[in-house]
Design a protein around this motif. Structure first.
Motif, PDB file in Angstrom:
ATOM      1  N   VAL A  39      25.167  26.304 -70.680  1.00 42.91           N
ATOM      2  CA  VAL A  39      25.311  25.749 -72.014  1.00 42.91           C
ATOM      3  C   VAL A  39      26.693  26.135 -72.508  1.00 42.91           C
ATOM      4  O   VAL A  39      27.070  27.304 -72.463  1.00 42.91           O
ATOM      5  CB  VAL A  39      24.235  26.295 -72.981  1.00 42.91           C
ATOM      6  N   PRO A  66      23.596  25.776 -82.428  1.00 46.65           N
ATOM      7  CA  PRO A  66      22.255  25.498 -82.940  1.00 46.65           C
ATOM      8  C   PRO A  66      21.473  26.804 -83.149  1.00 46.65           C
ATOM      9  O   PRO A  66      21.772  27.824 -82.545  1.00 46.65           O
ATOM     10  CB  PRO A  66      21.611  24.650 -81.844  1.00 46.65           C
ATOM     11  N   ALA A 100      29.172  26.021 -75.790  1.00 50.99           N
ATOM     12  CA  ALA A 100      29.176  25.819 -77.244  1.00 50.99           C
ATOM     13  C   ALA A 100      30.468  26.378 -77.803  1.00 50.99           C
ATOM     14  O   ALA A 100      31.180  27.127 -77.124  1.00 50.99           O
ATOM     15  CB  ALA A 100      27.973  26.518 -77.873  1.00 50.99           C
ATOM     16  N   ARG A 126      21.337  27.218 -65.562  1.00 50.48           N
ATOM     17  CA  ARG A 126      21.648  26.201 -66.572  1.00 50.48           C
ATOM     18  C   ARG A 126      22.819  26.714 -67.398  1.00 50.48           C
ATOM     19  O   ARG A 126      22.775  27.818 -67.924  1.00 50.48           O
ATOM     20  CB  ARG A 126      20.456  25.942 -67.487  1.00 50.48           C
ATOM     21  N   LEU A 175      16.367  22.910 -75.298  1.00 45.89           N
ATOM     22  CA  LEU A 175      16.834  21.660 -75.891  1.00 45.89           C
ATOM     23  C   LEU A 175      18.267  21.739 -76.414  1.00 45.89           C
ATOM     24  O   LEU A 175      18.802  20.735 -76.894  1.00 45.89           O
ATOM     25  CB  LEU A 175      15.899  21.248 -77.034  1.00 45.89           C
ATOM     26  N   VAL A 176      18.878  22.917 -76.338  1.00 45.71           N
ATOM     27  CA  VAL A 176      20.270  23.051 -76.781  1.00 45.71           C
ATOM     28  C   VAL A 176      21.133  22.189 -75.869  1.00 45.71           C
ATOM     29  O   VAL A 176      21.019  22.269 -74.639  1.00 45.71           O
ATOM     30  CB  VAL A 176      20.722  24.531 -76.734  1.00 45.71           C
ATOM     31  N   PRO A 177      21.995  21.344 -76.445  1.00 45.36           N
ATOM     32  CA  PRO A 177      22.841  20.487 -75.605  1.00 45.36           C
ATOM     33  C   PRO A 177      23.712  21.310 -74.656  1.00 45.36           C
ATOM     34  O   PRO A 177      24.169  22.399 -75.003  1.00 45.36           O
ATOM     35  CB  PRO A 177      23.721  19.733 -76.611  1.00 45.36           C
ATOM     36  N   ALA A 178      23.943  20.774 -73.480  1.00 50.05           N
ATOM     37  CA  ALA A 178      24.748  21.469 -72.473  1.00 50.05           C
ATOM     38  C   ALA A 178      26.222  21.508 -72.844  1.00 50.05           C
ATOM     39  O   ALA A 178      26.966  22.357 -72.369  1.00 50.05           O
ATOM     40  CB  ALA A 178      24.570  20.806 -71.107  1.00 50.05           C
ATOM     41  N   ARG A 179      26.664  20.616 -73.694  1.00 50.14           N
ATOM     42  CA  ARG A 179      28.073  20.544 -74.113  1.00 50.14           C
ATOM     43  C   ARG A 179      28.135  20.451 -75.630  1.00 50.14           C
ATOM     44  O   ARG A 179      27.218  19.934 -76.268  1.00 50.14           O
ATOM     45  CB  ARG A 179      28.765  19.313 -73.503  1.00 50.14           C
ATOM     46  N   ASP A 203      29.613  24.675 -83.401  1.00 46.50           N
ATOM     47  CA  ASP A 203      28.431  23.978 -82.895  1.00 46.50           C
ATOM     48  C   ASP A 203      27.490  24.980 -82.225  1.00 46.50           C
ATOM     49  O   ASP A 203      27.415  25.041 -81.007  1.00 46.50           O
ATOM     50  CB  ASP A 203      28.877  22.900 -81.904  1.00 46.50           C
ATOM     51  N   THR A 235      28.646  19.192 -79.300  1.00 46.56           N
ATOM     52  CA  THR A 235      28.530  17.842 -79.853  1.00 46.56           C
ATOM     53  C   THR A 235      29.358  17.680 -81.116  1.00 46.56           C
ATOM     54  O   THR A 235      29.563  16.570 -81.572  1.00 46.56           O
ATOM     55  CB  THR A 235      27.050  17.519 -80.173  1.00 46.56           C
TER      56      THR A 235
END
Length: 186
Positions: free
Chosen positions: A159, A167, A161, A157, A134-138, A165, A140
């Motif tokens: 990610v 998480p 960060a 995938r 669920l960690v955003p790909a870009r 930012d 935030t």
């Protein structure tokens, strides 16, 4: 005027033929066989996730949560690329399925090592944690001036960060990396 109506009818018939042909699947009418490419290049093999543990290895699939099918030294578990910082670093860490790792940093010779099986299992568990998915790909948040950017690739995938930012699920992955985190030294 008569000619315009005929052209319109011919166009309408051609459009109808295309639509009907597209709706029936044009071709043999039978679905693709197992393992053959389906729509948009997807595989029709049941029970595979379509992801590969090693970039460029066709057909290597792993179900989420399942242990890797093998631990050959060349099979990549995760790749982390760190860029930025005050010194403008570009470092790459590759951890393989067997726990072996390599860090490339600028023009320095590569550093290598090996995690213990328990350390590799902890890293794998952090990467397979549903919270990590669920960690955003870009990023935030707002970027940190002279901060680092982290590009983490796991099972195709990516990610991205930055220092401002990260998480908790991403911090867990970072803590399980060799050396206790991504390579940020120049």
């Amino acid at each position: 005027m008569r000619r315009g109506v005929r052209g319109t009818w011919c166009g309408a018939l051609l459009l109808a033929a295309v639509l009907v042909g597209g709706a029936t699947g044009c071709g043999s009418g039978s679905p693709p066989g197992p393992g053959s490419p389906g729509p948009a290049g997807t595989s029709s093999t049941p029970g595979t996730s379509g992801t590969s543990d090693t970039p460029g290895t066709p057909g290597a699939t792993t179900e989420p949560g399942a242990p890797p099918s093998d631990s050959r030294p060349g099979r990549v578990l995760v790749e982390v690329v760190v860029t930025g910082g005050f010194a403008g670093v570009r470092n790459q860490l590759v951890v393989r399925q067997d726990g072996g790792w390599t860090v490339l940093s600028g023009t320095k010779p590569p550093r290598t090592g090996r995690q213990t099986p328990a350390e590799t299992a902890e890293l794998r568990a952090a990467l397979e944690d549903p919270a990590y998915a669920l960690v955003p790909a870009r990023p935030t948040g707002r970027p940190v001036a002279d901060g680092f950017q982290y590009r983490v690739t796991y099972r195709h995938r990516l990610v991205v960060a930055d220092d401002g930012d990260r998480p908790p699920a991403l911090r867990r992955v970072f803590a399980a990396l060799p050396g206790g985190g991504p390579p940020t030294s120049p």
